[in-house]
Design a protein around this motif. Structure first.
Motif, mmCIF file in Angstrom:
data_model
loop_
_atom_site.group_PDB
_atom_site.id
_atom_site.type_symbol
_atom_site.label_atom_id
_atom_site.label_comp_id
_atom_site.label_asym_id
_atom_site.label_seq_id
_atom_site.Cartn_x
_atom_site.Cartn_y
_atom_site.Cartn_z
ATOM 1 N N ILE A 30 122.772 -12.120 46.581
ATOM 2 C CA ILE A 30 123.204 -13.216 47.451
ATOM 3 C C ILE A 30 124.288 -14.057 46.776
ATOM 4 O O ILE A 30 124.250 -14.294 45.578
ATOM 5 C CB ILE A 30 122.007 -14.123 47.781
ATOM 6 N N ALA A 31 125.236 -14.540 47.587
ATOM 7 C CA ALA A 31 126.274 -15.447 47.082
ATOM 8 C C ALA A 31 126.620 -16.469 48.165
ATOM 9 O O ALA A 31 126.407 -16.237 49.350
ATOM 10 C CB ALA A 31 127.522 -14.675 46.684
ATOM 11 N N LEU A 32 127.177 -17.578 47.726
ATOM 12 C CA LEU A 32 127.627 -18.615 48.640
ATOM 13 C C LEU A 32 128.996 -18.235 49.187
ATOM 14 O O LEU A 32 129.854 -17.765 48.443
ATOM 15 C CB LEU A 32 127.724 -19.941 47.878
ATOM 16 N N THR A 33 129.187 -18.436 50.483
ATOM 17 C CA THR A 33 130.487 -18.126 51.073
ATOM 18 C C THR A 33 131.538 -19.055 50.474
ATOM 19 O O THR A 33 131.249 -20.195 50.138
ATOM 20 C CB THR A 33 130.479 -18.298 52.603
ATOM 21 N N GLN A 34 132.736 -18.558 50.340
ATOM 22 C CA GLN A 34 133.801 -19.351 49.735
ATOM 23 C C GLN A 34 134.647 -20.098 50.754
ATOM 24 O O GLN A 34 135.051 -21.222 50.513
ATOM 25 C CB GLN A 34 134.701 -18.447 48.891
ATOM 26 N N LYS A 35 134.901 -19.485 51.889
ATOM 27 C CA LYS A 35 135.824 -20.089 52.855
ATOM 28 C C LYS A 35 135.241 -20.231 54.249
ATOM 29 O O LYS A 35 135.975 -20.488 55.191
ATOM 30 C CB LYS A 35 137.110 -19.273 52.923
ATOM 31 N N VAL A 45 124.855 -19.042 52.469
ATOM 32 C CA VAL A 45 124.718 -17.849 51.638
ATOM 33 C C VAL A 45 124.765 -16.606 52.510
ATOM 34 O O VAL A 45 124.463 -16.652 53.707
ATOM 35 C CB VAL A 45 123.422 -17.859 50.795
ATOM 36 N N GLU A 46 125.158 -15.504 51.887
ATOM 37 C CA GLU A 46 125.177 -14.216 52.577
ATOM 38 C C GLU A 46 124.941 -13.117 51.540
ATOM 39 O O GLU A 46 125.236 -13.301 50.361
ATOM 40 C CB GLU A 46 126.500 -14.005 53.300
ATOM 41 N N PRO A 47 124.391 -11.987 51.992
ATOM 42 C CA PRO A 47 124.202 -10.874 51.056
ATOM 43 C C PRO A 47 125.554 -10.225 50.743
ATOM 44 O O PRO A 47 126.267 -9.814 51.651
ATOM 45 C CB PRO A 47 123.279 -9.919 51.808
ATOM 46 N N ILE A 48 125.906 -10.187 49.466
ATOM 47 C CA ILE A 48 127.175 -9.567 49.079
ATOM 48 C C ILE A 48 126.970 -8.171 48.510
ATOM 49 O O ILE A 48 127.901 -7.391 48.446
ATOM 50 C CB ILE A 48 127.951 -10.437 48.062
ATOM 51 N N ARG A 49 125.736 -7.880 48.076
ATOM 52 C CA ARG A 49 125.399 -6.546 47.565
ATOM 53 C C ARG A 49 124.078 -6.099 48.197
ATOM 54 O O ARG A 49 123.078 -5.919 47.503
ATOM 55 C CB ARG A 49 125.295 -6.592 46.039
ATOM 56 N N PRO A 50 124.056 -5.920 49.509
ATOM 57 C CA PRO A 50 122.792 -5.609 50.190
ATOM 58 C C PRO A 50 122.136 -4.309 49.737
ATOM 59 O O PRO A 50 120.922 -4.168 49.812
ATOM 60 C CB PRO A 50 123.179 -5.548 51.667
ATOM 61 N N GLU A 51 122.934 -3.381 49.247
ATOM 62 C CA GLU A 51 122.374 -2.103 48.795
ATOM 63 C C GLU A 51 121.523 -2.255 47.528
ATOM 64 O O GLU A 51 120.733 -1.379 47.198
ATOM 65 C CB GLU A 51 123.491 -1.079 48.555
#
Length: 77
Positions: A30-35, A45-51
């Motif tokens: 998970i990471a915080l959206t930048q823009k 937040v959104e999953p950036i590496r869901p795999e």
């Protein structure tokens, strides 16, 4: 032998971007959206590496607003 994979769904409209889930995730999924911001003006937040999600649910447990739902799926070899 089967392997457990996880998947997270974030309710972005309720997320306030506190980042507790980011700290709790052992796999850095998970990471915080930048823009981007939600309807309330918060970055979310959104999953950036869901795999890489293992379905441990640490993110959902620490979320103070209950924004994260964790699903587990058994993957066959």
């Amino acid at each position: 032998m089967s392997k457990i994979r996880g998947a997270i769904v974030v309710n972005t409209d309720r997320c306030k971007g506190c980042q507790l889930c980011i700290v709790a995730c052992p796999k850095n999924v998970i990471a915080l959206t930048q823009k981007k911001v939600n309807v309330h003006g918060y970055p979310y937040v959104e999953p950036i590496r869901p795999e890489d999600c293992i379905g441990c649910a640490s993110c959902g447990i620490v979320c103070p607003d209950g924004c994260i739902t964790v699903y587990k799926k058994r993957m066959e070899d």
